[in-house]
Design a protein around this motif. Structure first.
Motif, PDB file in Angstrom:
ATOM      1  N   LEU A 682       0.843  -1.202   0.000  1.00  0.00           N
ATOM      2  CA  LEU A 682       0.000   0.000   0.000  1.00  0.00           C
ATOM      3  C   LEU A 682       0.874   1.246   0.000  1.00  0.00           C
ATOM      4  O   LEU A 682       1.899   1.307   0.691  1.00  0.00           O
ATOM      5  N   LEU A 683       0.459   2.241  -0.779  1.00  0.00           N
ATOM      6  CA  LEU A 683       1.056   3.582  -0.726  1.00  0.00           C
ATOM      7  C   LEU A 683       0.097   4.478   0.041  1.00  0.00           C
ATOM      8  O   LEU A 683      -1.064   4.642  -0.350  1.00  0.00           O
ATOM      9  N   LEU A 684       0.573   5.029   1.171  1.00  0.00           N
ATOM     10  CA  LEU A 684      -0.197   6.004   1.956  1.00  0.00           C
ATOM     11  C   LEU A 684       0.514   7.340   1.815  1.00  0.00           C
ATOM     12  O   LEU A 684       1.606   7.531   2.334  1.00  0.00           O
ATOM     13  N   THR A 685      -0.083   8.278   1.069  1.00  0.00           N
ATOM     14  CA  THR A 685       0.634   9.500   0.715  1.00  0.00           C
ATOM     15  C   THR A 685      -0.203  10.748   0.921  1.00  0.00           C
ATOM     16  O   THR A 685      -1.430  10.721   0.738  1.00  0.00           O
ATOM     17  N   ASP A 686       0.486  11.817   1.299  1.00  0.00           N
ATOM     18  CA  ASP A 686      -0.146  13.128   1.334  1.00  0.00           C
ATOM     19  C   ASP A 686      -0.461  13.554  -0.106  1.00  0.00           C
ATOM     20  O   ASP A 686       0.114  13.034  -1.065  1.00  0.00           O
ATOM     21  N   VAL A 687      -1.400  14.508  -0.250  1.00  0.00           N
ATOM     22  CA  VAL A 687      -1.799  14.928  -1.591  1.00  0.00           C
ATOM     23  C   VAL A 687      -0.924  16.055  -2.105  1.00  0.00           C
ATOM     24  O   VAL A 687      -0.362  15.988  -3.193  1.00  0.00           O
ATOM     25  N   ILE A 688      -0.739  17.087  -1.293  1.00  0.00           N
ATOM     26  CA  ILE A 688       0.001  18.270  -1.755  1.00  0.00           C
ATOM     27  C   ILE A 688       1.359  18.283  -1.085  1.00  0.00           C
ATOM     28  O   ILE A 688       1.468  18.428   0.128  1.00  0.00           O
ATOM     29  N   MET A 689       2.412  18.111  -1.891  1.00  0.00           N
ATOM     30  CA  MET A 689       3.786  18.047  -1.399  1.00  0.00           C
ATOM     31  C   MET A 689       4.712  18.748  -2.375  1.00  0.00           C
ATOM     32  O   MET A 689       4.358  18.920  -3.543  1.00  0.00           O
ATOM     33  N   PRO A 690       5.901  19.141  -1.914  1.00  0.00           N
ATOM     34  CA  PRO A 690       6.901  19.669  -2.852  1.00  0.00           C
ATOM     35  C   PRO A 690       7.324  18.570  -3.824  1.00  0.00           C
ATOM     36  O   PRO A 690       7.139  17.385  -3.574  1.00  0.00           O
ATOM     37  N   GLU A 691       7.907  18.952  -4.924  1.00  0.00           N
ATOM     38  CA  GLU A 691       8.470  18.066  -5.953  1.00  0.00           C
ATOM     39  C   GLU A 691       7.387  17.402  -6.812  1.00  0.00           C
ATOM     40  O   GLU A 691       7.428  17.453  -8.029  1.00  0.00           O
ATOM     41  N   LEU A 692       6.387  16.765  -6.157  1.00  0.00           N
ATOM     42  CA  LEU A 692       5.427  15.961  -6.885  1.00  0.00           C
ATOM     43  C   LEU A 692       4.190  15.817  -6.012  1.00  0.00           C
ATOM     44  O   LEU A 692       4.312  15.568  -4.805  1.00  0.00           O
ATOM     45  N   ASN A 693       2.975  16.000  -6.591  1.00  0.00           N
ATOM     46  CA  ASN A 693       1.793  15.786  -5.758  1.00  0.00           C
ATOM     47  C   ASN A 693       1.508  14.287  -5.653  1.00  0.00           C
ATOM     48  O   ASN A 693       2.051  13.459  -6.374  1.00  0.00           O
TER      49      ASN A 693
END
Length: 755
Positions: A682-693
């Motif tokens: 599973l990938l659990l990721t924030d939506v808005i981040m530097p470098e790449l959303n």
């Protein structure tokens, strides 16, 4: 940086300088090798052309037996030789040798090129070519009789021996040990490259590097006065050390090398070969005089040397004591944040550890004091506003009521066509605004008279919808997403109205032109662990009221001030600066809390949490007490650019039974996924981040991990994000803040969903 770190830094710095020098020398040799091969490939000159060149340059045998250009030799002996001149010489018996003649002839114009290389390299000695038939050329020009005899056999020279076919079958660049330069440069190191044409050994190019230049750089980069340093070759012999120059046997033309073991003390018992074989390391050594030292060493590729740097432990202890004294002076001056680097010696390490603990405790106490002072100032501000509002509210409202009452009476007696009618309406409106201002002051100061009652917040919002739409205007769409069902809360219904009106008006003003305002409700719970890691959150069950917009958003500086009374980003006359302060006061008055998520250009979300009441306890407790679904060792790749959130979520996941790969940037996530040997579930990721959303990150990672399940998390309301096009349809989203139960349920939902 402690003393050992400083030595290591010094050693790494010199190693880099030396490596750069080595690279430059090797590049120059490869360039010369290619030059010779190119000249040989282009040479079609007849023997007569060679004779013409020799005659033109005045080649003949001089009084010392060298066959060379006599006019050029005379010019140099008179100090008038050209700067790009090259020494061409060979013994008299080779003057008719066809190979020797042609090798010299093809290099006849190489002087300017050699000068350019010599100038580019800087501190080097001679650049010279030798061939297999015992001829040579050198730059800068040299009077050969000052260095060698005319019958000198170049095949016995150390550079020739290092690269000749018998000793260098792999045809590599070779370094020779330090030797005495017969041409006057003192102690030199030589580096040579063989020149092969197909299977024929043609000769070699060499460059001499005077040791004084190497040691000058080594010595100039010393970090400490009592620092000792030297260089050792693969055989364990000292190549470069303080006494090397004094130990040259000038009469016999050789150098007296010493093994590392001859330094005495524990150096005699060390496994020198094992030390040299390592890329780098650290040694505790007692010297011949009984003094204890710490040495760092580092391997230099290319020359295959090992650099050593050392300091006496007594000097380290003295320096450590000095740093400790300076640190105590910093504490005495009030700088509680000062820390001491870990010591390079154990003598004072315990004292330093205790100092750093003390400094940390003092720093924490100072920070706590500042928090308490800020809270006290805020409380005093609130009390002052409360006293002001409470002191004037009664009389002020009475006077306002009189003004508005008489205005109403007068309006009843006038026709709308009367010129005074409009004036009286303005008076009435001014009185209403004045009364509203007082009400806001009281609400902010938390001394507003209220009548709390149990209510369904969904019903309260629904009853306000029409009024709110009129407030925000027709260009802005009002969207309502009620959570079903939501727990009851206890609050004055008018306060809900105030919260909704103030936040919707603020959202309206933040939207330029057409836009959306979204109102949502939901139940949520926070446990002790979550609240311990998130300042301002309170454990328990809450009803969340979220108001989101897709307006201009706010920067960090603005976010830090939005709840201060009379702070406003609107123009003069467009706001009192009490709207958000009023909301804050209402929420606090009802034992709730509020969080704001915003970034410039990305809209704003206000999340208000009001405590659920103790009604229908059996049903509520049954819901909150449901068993948390735990993981089964699945691997979760967690990507979150906010450090505090990253650590918190990582801890929650581990406690839920998942294997966690936590990174703080999308690029690190991609790099990790590309090399992780096991399955990532599973990938659990924030939506808005530097470098790449988060959306683009998921696409990139699914190329690397086919079938990867993805769960997004965001501090922004999901509908705003979808409206802004960041997330695709049919994605899984977990809104911040969330509890461990929320996280467990959502992950299980994603992992068990049909693909």
């Amino acid at each position: 940086m402690n003393e050992i770190e400083a030595i290591r830094w010094h050693l790494d710095r010199y190693r880099a300088v030396l490596a750069q020098q080595i690279d430059r020398l090797c590049n120059a040799l490869e360039e010369l090798q290619r030059t010779t091969l190119f000249l040989l490939s282009r040479d079609v000159s007849p023997d007569g052309a060679i004779d013409e060149w020799l005659d033109a340059e005045g080649f003949d045998v001089d009084e010392d037996g060298f066959f060379q250009s006599l006019p050029l030799l005379a010019a140099f002996r008179e100090g008038a030789g050209p700067a790009d001149a090259v020494s061409f010489s060979w013994s008299r018996h080779l003057r008719t040798d066809p190979t020797a003649r042609r090798h010299m002839y093809i290099h006849r114009n190489i002087g300017p090129h050699l000068k350019h290389i010599h100038d580019r390299l800087g501190d080097v000695g001679w650049i010279y070519y030798q061939d297999a038939v015992n001829t040579s050329l050198q730059y800068p020009y040299i009077d050969q009789r000052t260095a060698i005899s005319s019958d000198f056999d170049w095949s016995t020279y150390h550079t020739y021996r290092s690269v000749c076919p018998n000793n260098n079958p792999l045809k590599k660049i070779q370094w020779t040990p330090p030797t005495i330069d017969y041409a006057g440069e003192g102690l030199i190191l030589s580096v040579s490259i063989p020149v092969w044409r197909s299977d024929d050994f043609i000769g070699l190019w060499s460059i001499d590097l005077p040791v004084r230049y190497l040691y000058r750089d080594f010595a100039s980069l010393k970090a400490f006065p009592d620092q000792v340093q030297f260089i050792v070759n693969p055989q364990g012999m000292l190549v470069l050390h303080e006494k090397l120059r004094a130990e040259i046997d000038q009469t016999r033309g050789r150098i007296l090398f010493h093994p590392l073991a001859e330094l005495g003390g524990q150096w005699e018992d060390l496994d020198t070969a094992a030390i040299i074989a390592k890329e780098e390391g650290e040694l505790d050594v007692t010297d011949a005089a009984g003094a204890e030292w710490v040495f760092c060493h580092s391997h230099v590729p290319g020359v295959n040397w090992t650099l050593f740097c050392g300091l006496p432990k007594a000097s380290m202890a003295e320096a450590a004591a000095k740093r400790l004294k300076q640190a105590l002076q910093q504490i005495a001056a009030g700088n509680f944040a000062h820390r001491i680097e870990p010591l390079s010696t154990h003598a004072l390490s315990n004292l330093v550890d205790e100092f750093n603990k003390m400094s940390l405790r003092l720093s924490e106490a100072k920070a706590h004091q500042q928090v308490m002072e800020n809270q006290l100032r805020q409380a005093q501000k609130m009390e002052a506003v409360g006293r002001l509002a409470g002191g004037v509210a009664h009389d002020y409202n009475n006077m306002t009521n009189v003004i508005m009452g008489y205005a109403d009476l007068a309006l009843e007696k006038l026709n709308q066509s009367d010129p005074l009618y409009t004036d009286l309406l303005e008076i009435h409106e001014a009185g209403r605004r004045s009364m509203e201002l007082t009400r806001q002051l009281l609400a902010f100061a938390r001394c507003q008279a209220i009548a709390p009652r149990v209510l369904d917040i969904n019903q309260a919002v629904k009853s306000m919808q029409k009024m709110l739409q009129r407030l925000i205007g027709e260009d802005i769409e009002l969207i309502w997403y009620p959570g079903e069902p939501v727990w009851p809360v206890k609050i004055d219904p008018s306060q809900i109205d105030q919260i909704l009106a103030n936040l919707c008006v603020n959202a309206r003003d933040a939207i330029k032109g057409v836009g959306k305002i979204i109102i949502e409700t939901a139940n949520t719970e926070f446990d002790e662990g979550y609240c311990a890691m998130n300042q301002g959150f309170i454990p328990g069950g809450f009803v969340k009221l979220a108001i989101s917009d897709d307006g201009t958003g706010m920067d960090t500086a603005t976010l830090n001030k939005i709840f201060e009374p009379f702070f406003s980003t609107k123009g003069i006359g467009r706001g009192t600066g009490l709207g958000l302060a009023t909301v804050y006061g209402i929420v606090k008055q009802n034992n709730g809390f509020i969080n704001v998520y915003s970034e410039p250009g990305r809209g704003t979300t206000f999340k208000i949490y009001l405590p659920r009441i103790d009604g229908e306890a059996v049903e509520i407790r049954s819901r909150s007490g449901a068993k948390i679904v735990r993981g089964h060792g699945e691997t979760v790749l967690l990507v979150e650019d906010e450090t505090a959130n990253l650590k918190m979520v990582e801890k929650m996941l581990k406690e839920l039974g998942y294997q966690v790969l936590a990174v703080d940037s999308p690029m690190k996530a991609i790099a990790l996924a590309g090399h992780h040997p096991e399955t990532i579930d599973l990938l659990l990721t924030d939506v808005i981040m530097p470098e790449l959303n988060g959306h683009d990150l998921a696409i990139r990672l699914r190329d690397l991990v086919p079938g990867l399940r993805v769960l997004f998390m965001s501090g922004y309301t999901a509908n705003v994000i979808i409206h802004r096009g960041v997330l695709d349809e049919n994605v899984f989203l977990l809104q911040k803040p969330f509890t461990g139960k929320d996280l467990a349920e959502k992950i299980r939902e994603v992992l068990t969903a049909a693909v």
